[in-house]
Scaffold this motif. Sequence first.
Motif, PDB file in Angstrom:
ATOM      1  N   GLU A 176       0.419  -1.108   0.191  1.00 61.77           N
ATOM      2  CA  GLU A 176       0.441   0.319  -0.310  1.00 61.77           C
ATOM      3  C   GLU A 176       0.858   1.444   0.111  1.00 61.77           C
ATOM      4  O   GLU A 176       0.404   2.164  -0.401  1.00 61.77           O
ATOM      5  N   ALA A 177       2.311   1.637   0.477  1.00 57.90           N
ATOM      6  CA  ALA A 177       3.111   2.263   0.578  1.00 57.90           C
ATOM      7  C   ALA A 177       2.579   3.376   1.186  1.00 57.90           C
ATOM      8  O   ALA A 177       2.447   4.336   0.754  1.00 57.90           O
ATOM      9  N   ARG A 178       1.937   3.729   2.829  1.00 54.02           N
ATOM     10  CA  ARG A 178       1.818   4.714   3.192  1.00 54.02           C
ATOM     11  C   ARG A 178       2.626   4.662   4.192  1.00 54.02           C
ATOM     12  O   ARG A 178       3.070   3.701   4.814  1.00 54.02           O
ATOM     13  N   LEU A 179       3.107   5.919   4.417  1.00 53.43           N
ATOM     14  CA  LEU A 179       4.302   6.203   5.750  1.00 53.43           C
ATOM     15  C   LEU A 179       3.618   6.037   7.081  1.00 53.43           C
ATOM     16  O   LEU A 179       2.641   6.531   7.083  1.00 53.43           O
ATOM     17  N   LEU A 180       3.893   5.265   7.556  1.00 48.50           N
ATOM     18  CA  LEU A 180       3.299   4.357   8.820  1.00 48.50           C
ATOM     19  C   LEU A 180       4.758   3.776   9.404  1.00 48.50           C
ATOM     20  O   LEU A 180       5.848   3.324   9.094  1.00 48.50           O
ATOM     21  N   VAL A 181       4.631   3.371  10.944  1.00 50.47           N
ATOM     22  CA  VAL A 181       5.039   3.136  11.407  1.00 50.47           C
ATOM     23  C   VAL A 181       4.071   1.761  12.531  1.00 50.47           C
ATOM     24  O   VAL A 181       2.759   2.667  12.608  1.00 50.47           O
ATOM     25  N   ARG A 182       4.039   0.646  13.016  1.00 44.34           N
ATOM     26  CA  ARG A 182       3.279  -0.120  13.308  1.00 44.34           C
ATOM     27  C   ARG A 182       4.147  -0.358  14.441  1.00 44.34           C
ATOM     28  O   ARG A 182       5.725  -1.781  14.079  1.00 44.34           O
ATOM     29  N   PHE A 183       4.042  -0.923  15.809  1.00 38.11           N
ATOM     30  CA  PHE A 183       4.129  -1.339  16.870  1.00 38.11           C
ATOM     31  C   PHE A 183       3.305  -2.515  16.896  1.00 38.11           C
ATOM     32  O   PHE A 183       1.885  -2.457  17.385  1.00 38.11           O
ATOM     33  N   PHE A 184       3.683  -3.551  17.154  1.00 34.37           N
ATOM     34  CA  PHE A 184       3.662  -4.726  17.429  1.00 34.37           C
ATOM     35  C   PHE A 184       4.232  -6.274  17.801  1.00 34.37           C
ATOM     36  O   PHE A 184       5.486  -5.821  18.264  1.00 34.37           O
ATOM     37  N   SER A 185       3.350  -7.014  19.239  1.00 35.76           N
ATOM     38  CA  SER A 185       4.287  -8.259  19.930  1.00 35.76           C
ATOM     39  C   SER A 185       3.357  -9.019  19.264  1.00 35.76           C
ATOM     40  O   SER A 185       2.622  -9.169  18.262  1.00 35.76           O
ATOM     41  N   TRP A 186       3.898 -10.213  19.606  1.00 31.76           N
ATOM     42  CA  TRP A 186       3.603 -12.050  18.215  1.00 31.76           C
ATOM     43  C   TRP A 186       2.921 -12.839  19.888  1.00 31.76           C
ATOM     44  O   TRP A 186       3.253 -13.004  21.228  1.00 31.76           O
ATOM     45  N   SER A 187       1.951 -13.574  19.703  1.00 29.39           N
ATOM     46  CA  SER A 187       0.774 -14.562  19.919  1.00 29.39           C
ATOM     47  C   SER A 187       0.770 -15.604  19.214  1.00 29.39           C
ATOM     48  O   SER A 187      -0.306 -15.366  18.784  1.00 29.39           O
ATOM     49  N   PRO A 188       1.266 -16.374  19.999  1.00 31.70           N
ATOM     50  CA  PRO A 188       2.292 -17.713  20.822  1.00 31.70           C
ATOM     51  C   PRO A 188       3.820 -17.019  20.193  1.00 31.70           C
ATOM     52  O   PRO A 188       3.758 -16.552  19.135  1.00 31.70           O
ATOM     53  N   ALA A 189       4.537 -17.203  21.729  1.00 40.35           N
ATOM     54  CA  ALA A 189       6.246 -17.031  21.095  1.00 40.35           C
ATOM     55  C   ALA A 189       6.503 -17.207  19.652  1.00 40.35           C
ATOM     56  O   ALA A 189       6.177 -18.776  19.153  1.00 40.35           O
ATOM     57  N   HIS A 192      10.784 -14.029  19.678  1.00 38.06           N
ATOM     58  CA  HIS A 192       9.526 -12.488  19.712  1.00 38.06           C
ATOM     59  C   HIS A 192       8.825 -13.508  20.987  1.00 38.06           C
ATOM     60  O   HIS A 192       9.167 -14.651  20.789  1.00 38.06           O
ATOM     61  N   GLY A 193       7.995 -12.728  21.237  1.00 37.51           N
ATOM     62  CA  GLY A 193       7.318 -13.255  22.254  1.00 37.51           C
ATOM     63  C   GLY A 193       8.138 -11.758  23.811  1.00 37.51           C
ATOM     64  O   GLY A 193       6.979 -12.026  24.572  1.00 37.51           O
ATOM     65  N   SER A 194       8.803 -11.525  23.856  1.00 37.97           N
ATOM     66  CA  SER A 194       8.875 -10.738  24.799  1.00 37.97           C
ATOM     67  C   SER A 194       9.553  -9.557  24.734  1.00 37.97           C
ATOM     68  O   SER A 194      10.438  -8.746  25.311  1.00 37.97           O
ATOM     69  N   ASP A 195       9.778  -9.431  23.326  1.00 39.77           N
ATOM     70  CA  ASP A 195       9.903  -8.288  22.533  1.00 39.77           C
ATOM     71  C   ASP A 195       9.102  -6.945  22.171  1.00 39.77           C
ATOM     72  O   ASP A 195       7.673  -7.267  21.912  1.00 39.77           O
ATOM     73  N   ILE A 196       9.551  -6.145  21.532  1.00 44.74           N
ATOM     74  CA  ILE A 196       8.714  -5.227  20.584  1.00 44.74           C
ATOM     75  C   ILE A 196       8.570  -4.857  19.349  1.00 44.74           C
ATOM     76  O   ILE A 196      10.163  -4.528  19.468  1.00 44.74           O
ATOM     77  N   SER A 197       8.403  -5.380  18.090  1.00 41.73           N
ATOM     78  CA  SER A 197       8.607  -5.332  17.183  1.00 41.73           C
ATOM     79  C   SER A 197       7.914  -3.778  16.933  1.00 41.73           C
ATOM     80  O   SER A 197       7.117  -3.503  16.968  1.00 41.73           O
ATOM     81  N   LEU A 198       8.494  -3.612  15.415  1.00 39.78           N
ATOM     82  CA  LEU A 198       8.288  -2.117  14.324  1.00 39.78           C
ATOM     83  C   LEU A 198       8.566  -2.849  13.583  1.00 39.78           C
ATOM     84  O   LEU A 198       9.038  -3.742  12.612  1.00 39.78           O
ATOM     85  N   ALA A 199       7.080  -2.350  12.274  1.00 38.73           N
ATOM     86  CA  ALA A 199       7.236  -2.346  10.786  1.00 38.73           C
ATOM     87  C   ALA A 199       7.374  -0.676  10.566  1.00 38.73           C
ATOM     88  O   ALA A 199       6.297  -0.250  10.368  1.00 38.73           O
ATOM     89  N   VAL A 200       8.077  -0.076   9.699  1.00 40.70           N
ATOM     90  CA  VAL A 200       8.035   1.239   9.333  1.00 40.70           C
ATOM     91  C   VAL A 200       8.012   1.215   7.654  1.00 40.70           C
ATOM     92  O   VAL A 200       8.419   0.147   6.739  1.00 40.70           O
ATOM     93  N   VAL A 201       6.528   1.327   7.173  1.00 38.62           N
ATOM     94  CA  VAL A 201       7.143   2.092   5.886  1.00 38.62           C
ATOM     95  C   VAL A 201       6.918   3.389   5.183  1.00 38.62           C
ATOM     96  O   VAL A 201       6.474   4.068   5.348  1.00 38.62           O
ATOM     97  N   VAL A 202       7.711   3.542   3.975  1.00 40.06           N
ATOM     98  CA  VAL A 202       8.246   5.087   3.480  1.00 40.06           C
ATOM     99  C   VAL A 202       8.202   4.626   2.066  1.00 40.06           C
ATOM    100  O   VAL A 202       8.554   3.880   1.411  1.00 40.06           O
TER     101      VAL A 202
END
Length: 200
Positions: free
Chosen positions: A30-43, A81-91
């Motif tokens: 989609e190529a929108r300018l964004l940052v997404r913070f997320f976590s994982w379940s299950p690990a 993953h499971g005890s981290d904060i992950s991020l995705a940045v789209v530019v």
Amino acid sequence: MMQLAEWCVLIDQPRAAAEQMALDERLASEARLLVRFFSWSPAAVSLGWKQPVPEWLDATRWRETGLGLVERPTGGGIAFHGSDISLAVVVPRSSKPSPDVLMRAVCQSAALLCEVYGVSATCVLEAQSEGRISYCLTQRAPYAVHAGDRKVAGFALRRYPKSWLIHGSLLIRPLPDALTAALPVDVTDQLRAQAVPLAE
């Protein structure tokens, strides 16, 4: 220079590994300018794009333990993953960003975040190549964040037709017990020696 007001910032819910990565691929298209913070379940563990699967990681047995397994659309080594904060940045590539500038900005932002929480952190923006990275948190690589001499975060980049996608993972707490128990002893030993969660 991009202003913060232009960014879409998403604080997302925990999801399974395959769902998280499918969502990031859709956002990259989609190529929108964004940052997404997320976590994982299950690990879970995520392999870098086209990364060879290590001998110890049998997909069927791994999933039978209740843990997630997925290939990221970005490069780098295996991430935990499971005890981290992950991020995705789209530019969007239409803004003609420099990949190096993007990676530096994300890496420096993560180091500043560590400082906000009282952890002295430094960016590693250049590092001598060790060849293919096997494990994100155990090997020196460019675009990483260190607390002291141990790694707390790593980042990877991929070019899409209309955008750049950056993935990152910031280790907050020690790995979940179920994940630690499923890993080979030599991998957990490497993690203890080379990585550090912010909580520690």
